[in-house]
Design a protein around this motif. Structure first.
Motif, PDB file in Angstrom:
ATOM      1  N   TRP A 123     -29.953 -54.785 -25.595  1.00  0.00           N
ATOM      2  CA  TRP A 123     -28.499 -54.602 -25.666  1.00  0.00           C
ATOM      3  C   TRP A 123     -28.105 -53.323 -24.939  1.00  0.00           C
ATOM      4  N   GLU A 124     -28.851 -52.230 -25.201  1.00  0.00           N
ATOM      5  CA  GLU A 124     -28.529 -50.948 -24.571  1.00  0.00           C
ATOM      6  C   GLU A 124     -28.724 -51.000 -23.059  1.00  0.00           C
ATOM      7  N   HIS A 125     -29.694 -51.785 -22.609  1.00  0.00           N
ATOM      8  CA  HIS A 125     -29.964 -51.874 -21.168  1.00  0.00           C
ATOM      9  C   HIS A 125     -29.131 -52.967 -20.499  1.00  0.00           C
ATOM     10  N   HIS A 126     -28.158 -53.493 -21.214  1.00  0.00           N
ATOM     11  CA  HIS A 126     -27.257 -54.523 -20.663  1.00  0.00           C
ATOM     12  C   HIS A 126     -28.015 -55.754 -20.186  1.00  0.00           C
ATOM     13  N   LEU A 127     -29.047 -56.130 -20.928  1.00  0.00           N
ATOM     14  CA  LEU A 127     -29.829 -57.301 -20.540  1.00  0.00           C
ATOM     15  C   LEU A 127     -29.533 -58.516 -21.423  1.00  0.00           C
ATOM     16  N   VAL A 128     -28.517 -58.402 -22.275  1.00  0.00           N
ATOM     17  CA  VAL A 128     -28.111 -59.553 -23.075  1.00  0.00           C
ATOM     18  C   VAL A 128     -27.143 -60.387 -22.241  1.00  0.00           C
ATOM     19  N   PRO A 129     -27.453 -61.688 -22.046  1.00  0.00           N
ATOM     20  CA  PRO A 129     -26.564 -62.515 -21.222  1.00  0.00           C
ATOM     21  C   PRO A 129     -25.129 -62.485 -21.742  1.00  0.00           C
ATOM     22  N   GLY A 130     -24.185 -62.449 -20.805  1.00  0.00           N
ATOM     23  CA  GLY A 130     -22.778 -62.383 -21.177  1.00  0.00           C
ATOM     24  C   GLY A 130     -22.045 -61.456 -20.215  1.00  0.00           C
ATOM     25  N   ILE A 131     -20.823 -61.085 -20.580  1.00  0.00           N
ATOM     26  CA  ILE A 131     -20.012 -60.304 -19.628  1.00  0.00           C
ATOM     27  C   ILE A 131     -20.567 -58.900 -19.419  1.00  0.00           C
ATOM     28  N   HIS A 132     -21.354 -58.386 -20.367  1.00  0.00           N
ATOM     29  CA  HIS A 132     -21.898 -57.032 -20.210  1.00  0.00           C
ATOM     30  C   HIS A 132     -23.249 -57.034 -19.520  1.00  0.00           C
ATOM     31  N   PHE A 133     -23.724 -58.212 -19.144  1.00  0.00           N
ATOM     32  CA  PHE A 133     -25.030 -58.263 -18.483  1.00  0.00           C
ATOM     33  C   PHE A 133     -24.959 -57.532 -17.153  1.00  0.00           C
ATOM     34  N   ASN A 134     -25.935 -56.646 -16.930  1.00  0.00           N
ATOM     35  CA  ASN A 134     -25.931 -55.878 -15.697  1.00  0.00           C
ATOM     36  C   ASN A 134     -27.361 -55.546 -15.312  1.00  0.00           C
ATOM     37  N   TYR A 135     -27.848 -56.195 -14.290  1.00  0.00           N
ATOM     38  CA  TYR A 135     -29.198 -55.902 -13.823  1.00  0.00           C
ATOM     39  C   TYR A 135     -29.109 -55.420 -12.383  1.00  0.00           C
ATOM     40  N   GLU A 136     -29.660 -54.222 -12.127  1.00  0.00           N
ATOM     41  CA  GLU A 136     -29.615 -53.667 -10.777  1.00  0.00           C
ATOM     42  C   GLU A 136     -30.777 -54.235  -9.969  1.00  0.00           C
ATOM     43  N   PRO A 137     -30.470 -55.032  -8.955  1.00  0.00           N
ATOM     44  CA  PRO A 137     -31.570 -55.569  -8.144  1.00  0.00           C
ATOM     45  C   PRO A 137     -32.188 -54.479  -7.273  1.00  0.00           C
ATOM     46  N   HIS A 156     -33.381 -61.304   8.886  1.00  0.00           N
ATOM     47  CA  HIS A 156     -32.422 -61.517   7.801  1.00  0.00           C
ATOM     48  C   HIS A 156     -31.755 -60.210   7.425  1.00  0.00           C
ATOM     49  N   HIS A 157     -30.552 -60.321   6.876  1.00  0.00           N
ATOM     50  CA  HIS A 157     -29.927 -59.144   6.284  1.00  0.00           C
ATOM     51  C   HIS A 157     -30.688 -58.780   5.028  1.00  0.00           C
ATOM     52  N   PRO A 158     -30.665 -57.481   4.652  1.00  0.00           N
ATOM     53  CA  PRO A 158     -31.339 -57.109   3.412  1.00  0.00           C
ATOM     54  C   PRO A 158     -30.760 -57.916   2.246  1.00  0.00           C
ATOM     55  N   ALA A 159     -31.643 -58.538   1.519  1.00  0.00           N
ATOM     56  CA  ALA A 159     -31.209 -59.334   0.374  1.00  0.00           C
ATOM     57  C   ALA A 159     -31.924 -58.799  -0.858  1.00  0.00           C
ATOM     58  N   PRO A 160     -31.319 -58.931  -2.006  1.00  0.00           N
ATOM     59  CA  PRO A 160     -32.015 -58.463  -3.210  1.00  0.00           C
ATOM     60  C   PRO A 160     -33.279 -59.275  -3.430  1.00  0.00           C
ATOM     61  N   ALA A 161     -34.303 -58.597  -3.995  1.00  0.00           N
ATOM     62  CA  ALA A 161     -35.554 -59.294  -4.270  1.00  0.00           C
ATOM     63  C   ALA A 161     -35.294 -60.457  -5.215  1.00  0.00           C
ATOM     64  N   VAL A 162     -34.463 -60.189  -6.177  1.00  0.00           N
ATOM     65  CA  VAL A 162     -34.079 -61.261  -7.093  1.00  0.00           C
ATOM     66  C   VAL A 162     -32.588 -61.133  -7.343  1.00  0.00           C
ATOM     67  N   TYR A 163     -31.962 -62.207  -7.693  1.00  0.00           N
ATOM     68  CA  TYR A 163     -30.542 -62.176  -7.992  1.00  0.00           C
ATOM     69  C   TYR A 163     -30.321 -61.947  -9.494  1.00  0.00           C
ATOM     70  N   PRO A 164     -29.377 -61.045  -9.823  1.00  0.00           N
ATOM     71  CA  PRO A 164     -29.146 -60.744 -11.248  1.00  0.00           C
ATOM     72  C   PRO A 164     -28.866 -61.995 -12.069  1.00  0.00           C
ATOM     73  N   GLY A 165     -28.169 -62.957 -11.467  1.00  0.00           N
ATOM     74  CA  GLY A 165     -27.870 -64.184 -12.198  1.00  0.00           C
ATOM     75  C   GLY A 165     -29.121 -64.922 -12.642  1.00  0.00           C
ATOM     76  N   HIS A 166     -30.152 -64.878 -11.785  1.00  0.00           N
ATOM     77  CA  HIS A 166     -31.401 -65.562 -12.133  1.00  0.00           C
ATOM     78  C   HIS A 166     -32.143 -64.810 -13.227  1.00  0.00           C
ATOM     79  N   VAL A 167     -32.042 -63.449 -13.172  1.00  0.00           N
ATOM     80  CA  VAL A 167     -32.640 -62.638 -14.244  1.00  0.00           C
ATOM     81  C   VAL A 167     -31.937 -62.955 -15.564  1.00  0.00           C
ATOM     82  N   GLN A 168     -30.619 -63.155 -15.460  1.00  0.00           N
ATOM     83  CA  GLN A 168     -29.852 -63.465 -16.662  1.00  0.00           C
ATOM     84  C   GLN A 168     -30.315 -64.795 -17.283  1.00  0.00           C
TER      85      GLN A 168
END
Lengths: 241, 104
Positions: A123-137, A156-168
């Motif tokens: 919860w503190e690291h904003h890893l709970v799915p929902g509007i507060h979810f925030n993962y820095e790729p 290719h243009h620099p792309a994130p290693a993973v997409y936050p949505g997929h982590v979610q």
């Protein structure tokens, strides 16, 4: 051996043995549908992990092997104490049934306490799915190369290693699966309190201890679910980093 | 019917050994997760979990001394699980085989 006049024998059963087998068969039918219930969650997990393997590995690294491993030991230990409670019931030792079940409750509470620590950290690291979810790729060349999985990744243009949505998505599975598992444990602790109460009322005897035996099956099943959850959630792709 | 079948009470020693075996397998599963086995990592992790689950079901859940019909029901749960996985995965695996027709 004639069981026909035992006070524990219900009239629609031939013998205590038949009564015992029927109750245990019924519990296994319930467990079979529980396998399908958790199986649906595992099936969804497999589908999405195949779609986003890198995201699942990266997300898994956010979980603590220390806490997860500790809880695995606690839960397997609680399976042992329940097995010993059932054994005490077979031998008709009332105080031992109560003692082992109290030990199991304590271990269950420790497990749930650790789960609370883990959930609040997420919860503190904003890893709970929902509007507060925030993962820095992370933007790294290596990871980029791995994630595209191709040799022509240079233009290719620099792309994130993973997409936050997929982590979610991983964390949605994490909370759904461990949450449903924890709910089963909370119900199990309630059942244990009930069985301890029955034991204090001298309801059990070596020829009748079905509630203890069937509860044992339930608790071991919950343990088996965790045996699969631990490697599939906590230990993905650990060899990469 | 076999009247003795459920009266078998396992010695405490059996339960302790089972517990130790489960601990050892837990240690192995953590250790092996850090070894690079390529695509085999997940396979090994699941195999160890299946072994642990079988040990729990056989000794702790008393399938060892259960009636045959009980064992059949336990096995049926696993078989239906395999059916669900096989049908779901064959769908996802086969989706790319047939190209989607252009809708417009």
């Amino acid at each position: 051996m004639s069981n026909s006049h035992s006070p524990h024998l219900h009239h629609h059963f031939h013998s205590l043995e038949q009564q015992r087998q029927a109750s245990s068969l019924g519990m296994w039918v319930f467990i079979a549908q529980e396998i399908m219930f958790f199986g649906g969650l595992f099936c969804g997990y497999v589908v999405y992990r195949n779609m986003y393997p890198e995201a699942f590995a990266v997300a898994s690294h956010q979980l603590s092997i220390g806490w997860g491993g500790f809880n695995t030991v606690v839960l397997i230990f609680s399976s042992l104490t329940v097995a010993l409670a059932v054994r005490s019931a077979q031998l008709g030792k009332k105080n031992q049934i109560i003692g082992w079940l109290v030990a199991t409750i304590l271990l269950g509470v420790i497990f749930l306490g650790v789960k609370c620590i883990e959930y609040s950290a997420k919860w503190e690291h904003h890893l709970v799915p929902g509007i507060h979810f925030n993962y820095e790729p992370h933007y790294t060349d290596d990871a980029l190369h791995e994630s595209t999985g191709s040799e022509h990744g240079t233009d290719h243009h620099p792309a994130p290693a993973v997409y936050p949505g997929h982590v979610q998505i991983f964390f949605a599975f994490y909370f759904a699966m461990t949450g449903m598992h924890a709910l089963h444990m909370i119900i199990g602790i309630g059942l244990m309190i009930w069985i301890i109460w029955l034991a204090t009322k001298d309801r059990f005897a070596p020829e009748y201890y079905a509630p203890v035996e069937l509860f044992g099956l339930y608790w071991h099943f919950v343990d088996v679910i965790w045996i699969f959850l631990f490697p599939l959630l906590y230990l993905i792709g650990r060899h990469v980093t | 019917m076999n009247d003795q079948i459920d009266h078998h009470i396992s010695p405490i020693r059996t339960y302790i050994i089972v517990f130790m075996a489960l601990m050892v397998f837990t240690g192995i599963t953590v250790w092996v997760a850090f070894q690079d086995l390529g695509y085999l990592n997940t396979f090994v992790a699941v195999t160890i979990a299946v072994i642990k689950a079988t040990i729990v079901a056989w000794y702790f859940m008393h399938l060892k001394s259960s009636a045959k019909i009980t064992r059949v029901v336990a096995l049926a749960g696993v078989i239906w699980l395999i059916v669900m996985f096989a049908l779901t995965m064959s769908d996802y695996a086969a989706r790319s085989w047939i190209p989607f027709p252009d809708p417009w």
